[in-house]
Design a protein around this motif. Structure first.
Motif, PDB file in Angstrom:
ATOM      1  N   UNK A 226       0.728  -1.320   0.008  1.00  0.00           N
ATOM      2  CA  UNK A 226      -0.089   0.017  -0.026  1.00  0.00           C
ATOM      3  C   UNK A 226       0.962   1.282   0.061  1.00  0.00           C
ATOM      4  N   UNK A 227       0.900   2.034  -1.090  1.00  0.00           N
ATOM      5  CA  UNK A 227       1.805   3.193  -1.294  1.00  0.00           C
ATOM      6  C   UNK A 227       1.256   4.503  -0.323  1.00  0.00           C
ATOM      7  N   UNK A 228       2.096   4.761   0.682  1.00  0.00           N
ATOM      8  CA  UNK A 228       1.671   5.913   1.121  1.00  0.00           C
ATOM      9  C   UNK A 228       2.747   6.875   1.127  1.00  0.00           C
ATOM     10  N   UNK A 229       2.644   8.061   0.985  1.00  0.00           N
ATOM     11  CA  UNK A 229       3.544   9.399   0.792  1.00  0.00           C
ATOM     12  C   UNK A 229       2.840  10.415   1.537  1.00  0.00           C
ATOM     13  N   UNK A 230       3.610  11.123   2.031  1.00  0.00           N
ATOM     14  CA  UNK A 230       2.909  12.346   2.882  1.00  0.00           C
ATOM     15  C   UNK A 230       1.912  12.300   3.810  1.00  0.00           C
ATOM     16  N   UNK A 231       1.736  10.818   4.247  1.00  0.00           N
ATOM     17  CA  UNK A 231       0.748  10.448   5.219  1.00  0.00           C
ATOM     18  C   UNK A 231      -0.621  10.500   4.713  1.00  0.00           C
ATOM     19  N   UNK A 232      -0.558  10.286   3.265  1.00  0.00           N
ATOM     20  CA  UNK A 232      -1.812  10.242   2.330  1.00  0.00           C
ATOM     21  C   UNK A 232      -1.405   8.707   1.180  1.00  0.00           C
ATOM     22  N   UNK A 233      -2.582   8.005   1.290  1.00  0.00           N
ATOM     23  CA  UNK A 233      -2.573   6.861   0.263  1.00  0.00           C
ATOM     24  C   UNK A 233      -2.581   7.172  -0.996  1.00  0.00           C
ATOM     25  N   UNK A 234      -1.695   6.627  -1.853  1.00  0.00           N
ATOM     26  CA  UNK A 234      -1.419   7.029  -3.239  1.00  0.00           C
ATOM     27  C   UNK A 234      -2.089   5.837  -3.984  1.00  0.00           C
ATOM     28  N   UNK A 392      -8.242  -2.424  16.428  1.00  0.00           N
ATOM     29  CA  UNK A 392      -7.684  -1.570  15.311  1.00  0.00           C
ATOM     30  C   UNK A 392      -8.919  -0.625  14.916  1.00  0.00           C
ATOM     31  N   UNK A 393      -8.570   0.695  14.647  1.00  0.00           N
ATOM     32  CA  UNK A 393      -9.526   1.607  14.162  1.00  0.00           C
ATOM     33  C   UNK A 393     -10.067   1.360  13.034  1.00  0.00           C
ATOM     34  N   UNK A 394     -11.159   1.945  12.432  1.00  0.00           N
ATOM     35  CA  UNK A 394     -11.545   1.874  11.127  1.00  0.00           C
ATOM     36  C   UNK A 394     -10.812   2.733  10.197  1.00  0.00           C
ATOM     37  N   UNK A 395     -10.430   3.757  10.699  1.00  0.00           N
ATOM     38  CA  UNK A 395      -9.476   5.013  10.006  1.00  0.00           C
ATOM     39  C   UNK A 395      -8.254   4.694  10.658  1.00  0.00           C
ATOM     40  N   UNK A 396      -7.145   4.263   9.766  1.00  0.00           N
ATOM     41  CA  UNK A 396      -5.889   4.060  10.221  1.00  0.00           C
ATOM     42  C   UNK A 396      -5.002   5.033  10.569  1.00  0.00           C
ATOM     43  N   UNK A 397      -5.218   6.205  10.016  1.00  0.00           N
ATOM     44  CA  UNK A 397      -4.192   7.280  10.265  1.00  0.00           C
ATOM     45  C   UNK A 397      -3.939   8.115   9.021  1.00  0.00           C
ATOM     46  N   UNK A 398      -3.309   7.424   8.240  1.00  0.00           N
ATOM     47  CA  UNK A 398      -2.907   8.101   7.032  1.00  0.00           C
ATOM     48  C   UNK A 398      -4.336   8.189   5.943  1.00  0.00           C
ATOM     49  N   UNK A 399      -4.349   9.513   5.504  1.00  0.00           N
ATOM     50  CA  UNK A 399      -5.576   9.524   4.844  1.00  0.00           C
ATOM     51  C   UNK A 399      -5.874   8.844   3.733  1.00  0.00           C
ATOM     52  N   UNK A 400      -7.181   8.262   3.653  1.00  0.00           N
ATOM     53  CA  UNK A 400      -7.407   7.198   2.635  1.00  0.00           C
ATOM     54  C   UNK A 400      -7.350   5.845   2.973  1.00  0.00           C
ATOM     55  N   UNK A 401      -6.812   5.490   4.100  1.00  0.00           N
ATOM     56  CA  UNK A 401      -6.627   3.974   4.496  1.00  0.00           C
ATOM     57  C   UNK A 401      -7.612   3.836   5.651  1.00  0.00           C
ATOM     58  N   UNK A 402      -8.250   2.805   5.139  1.00  0.00           N
ATOM     59  CA  UNK A 402      -9.260   2.083   6.209  1.00  0.00           C
ATOM     60  C   UNK A 402      -9.260   0.838   6.570  1.00  0.00           C
ATOM     61  N   UNK A 403      -9.451   0.180   7.644  1.00  0.00           N
ATOM     62  CA  UNK A 403      -9.562  -1.093   7.938  1.00  0.00           C
ATOM     63  C   UNK A 403     -10.843  -1.567   8.425  1.00  0.00           C
ATOM     64  N   UNK A 404     -10.776  -3.059   8.081  1.00  0.00           N
ATOM     65  CA  UNK A 404     -12.246  -3.740   8.367  1.00  0.00           C
ATOM     66  C   UNK A 404     -11.772  -5.425   8.628  1.00  0.00           C
ATOM     67  N   UNK A 405     -12.210  -6.133   9.610  1.00  0.00           N
ATOM     68  CA  UNK A 405     -11.884  -7.305   9.711  1.00  0.00           C
ATOM     69  C   UNK A 405     -12.181  -7.911  10.817  1.00  0.00           C
ATOM     70  N   UNK A 406     -11.445  -9.102  11.095  1.00  0.00           N
ATOM     71  CA  UNK A 406     -11.836  -9.722  12.584  1.00  0.00           C
ATOM     72  C   UNK A 406     -11.148  -9.013  13.599  1.00  0.00           C
TER      73      UNK A 406
END
Length: 444
Positions: A226-234, A392-406
């Motif tokens: 997952x490419x992250x630059x400047x704390x934003x998902x690219x 884990x949170x649904x919003x991971x921190x970097x803008x544009x990255x979200x998490x969901x699962x067990x």
């Protein structure tokens, strides 16, 4: 907006379903078929083609989001609610565990200890918030409230089969969640739900809805970064190719997410590394005749065998739907060095069959039509004391990255299909809210 979803289990498909009408959705699945832990195996040994889950599943009455989704997809006519008979195999004997009179005949516990067990279960039923139990060991809580005998002769074997060497570190919160989800019992026992035709119907319906809206589901396609630059998902990298996107929803287990993000999740990096997952080695066997003639669906086990439970699917669902008897034999393991992961498929199957021969004198390998072994290292989190702090949170921190699962809060303190669907919906809602806020900012 273009959204890439990593993983096609229930969380990933639910997120895709929620977002596909107004966004460009691409789901990447590293396996050859979609579904994750809910994926099915197609069999036609008897000339009657059918789908059966690789890992056993059923529905609870409390699975409100799952049941609502089934209705929304037009699958409600396939829903069946059937009695699933449970028993506990201890020292060579089966003890039915469905009704109060049956439980009172559980000889490994005295009448006094059975009363203590009943009171403990009653106490669990009225607990609404498990937060304060997260840092208490289940073992200690059971002994403090019901005594050592109840722990050693009832709970310890079950927890050992579920968590292996980690059993004594499991939190009381998990135990409470587990018991509560299985406590919807009437005078005649517990009724469980199942989709006639299997959960393959649900998976395929979600797939059709997503692709009908122009979404893509790519099988046998693994994302490596997952490419992250400047704390934003690219975007992401798959097969060495960069694919730009506006957001990523990841449903992979925490260790895999840490590897994909190259340690760029800041404080979350250490949490990802600290969450332990366990694996499952689940055998599915087609038989010429019943294994458990007493009609048991679920058999928990305290015995010297390499598995912790036997689930006879066709003692729950009608035999006529399959034309052969179907049995799951399953065990959990804690790391990649375990023999259940290291051994060849035929070696694990042979050890399981030897265990069945030991438990069921009338069982014969000549009755076997076929046998398959399904294994995964990322079956579920190990719910150790203090696990709540790692959710884990649904919003991971970097803008544009979200998490969901067990690993999501919707699957705490015990995982379920319903929890994974809720996680997928929640991650989608987080994206929608973020997108709406961006629109407002742009209008301003």
């Amino acid at each position: 907006m273009k959204i890439i979803i990593i993983g096609s289990g229930l969380a990933g498909l639910s997120a895709g379903y929620k977002l596909c009408k107004s966004n460009e959705i691409i789901i990447f699945e590293k396996d050859r078929e979609i579904g994750g832990m809910a994926a099915s195996y197609c069999q036609d040994y008897t000339g009657k083609k059918y789908f059966i889950e690789k890992y056993y599943h059923h529905i609870f009455r409390s699975d409100s989001e799952l049941l609502a989704l089934i209705n929304e997809l037009g699958l409600e006519r396939q829903m069946l609610w059937l009695k699933g008979k449970n028993a506990y195999f201890v020292d060579g004997k089966n003890y039915p565990m469905n009704t109060p009179p049956e439980i009172l005949r559980f000889n490994p516990l005295s009448v006094t200890n059975l009363v203590k067990l009943g009171l403990l279960v009653f106490r669990i039923k009225i607990i609404n918030d498990t937060t304060s139990y997260d840092r208490i060991k289940a073992k200690d809580w059971i002994i403090d409230n019901a005594g050592k005998s109840v722990y050693e002769n009832f709970f310890a074997p079950l927890m050992k089969s579920k968590f292996g060497e980690n059993a004594e570190n499991i939190s009381a919160a998990w135990l409470i969640g587990r018991v509560k989800i299985r406590s919807d019992r009437g005078k005649e026992g517990e009724k469980l739900g199942y989709l006639r035709g299997g959960f393959n119907s649900l998976i395929k319906s979600l797939e059709r809805e997503i692709t009908a809206q122009g979404g893509k589901i790519l099988e046998n396609k693994e994302i490596t970064e997952i490419v992250i630059e400047g704390n934003i998902v690219q975007g992401v990298i798959a097969d060495g190719t960069f694919i730009a996107c506006d957001a990523v929803i990841s449903t992979v287990e925490p260790g895999a997410l840490d590897a994909l993000t190259k340690g760029k999740l800041g404080a979350l990096h250490e949490t990802l590394q600290s969450i332990r997952y366990q694996g499952t080695a689940c055998a599915l066997i087609g038989l010429d005749k019943r294994l458990m003639e007493n009609g048991n669906y679920w058999l928990n086990i305290k015995a010297d065998v390499p598995f912790g439970a036997v689930i006879e699917h066709t003692n729950f669902m009608p035999f006529e739907d399959y034309g052969e008897h179907l049995v799951y034999v399953t065990s959990y393991f804690q790391n990649e060095k375990d023999v259940l992961w290291m051994q060849k498929e035929e070696e694990v199957l042979d050890s399981y069959l030897k265990g069945l021969e030991k438990m069921f004198p009338d069982f014969s390998r000549a009755d076997i039509h076929w046998a398959k072994l399904f294994r995964r290292m990322d079956t579920a989190p190990v719910y150790e004391q203090g696990y709540l702090e790692k959710v884990l949170p649904f919003a991971a921190g970097p803008s544009g990255l979200y998490l969901a699962g067990m690993f999501s809060s919707t699957n705490y303190p015990e995982r379920s299909m319903n929890g994974s669907i809720k996680a997928g919906f929640e991650s989608a809602n987080f994206f929608i809210k973020k997108d709406e806020n961006c629109d407002v900012c742009w209008l301003d």
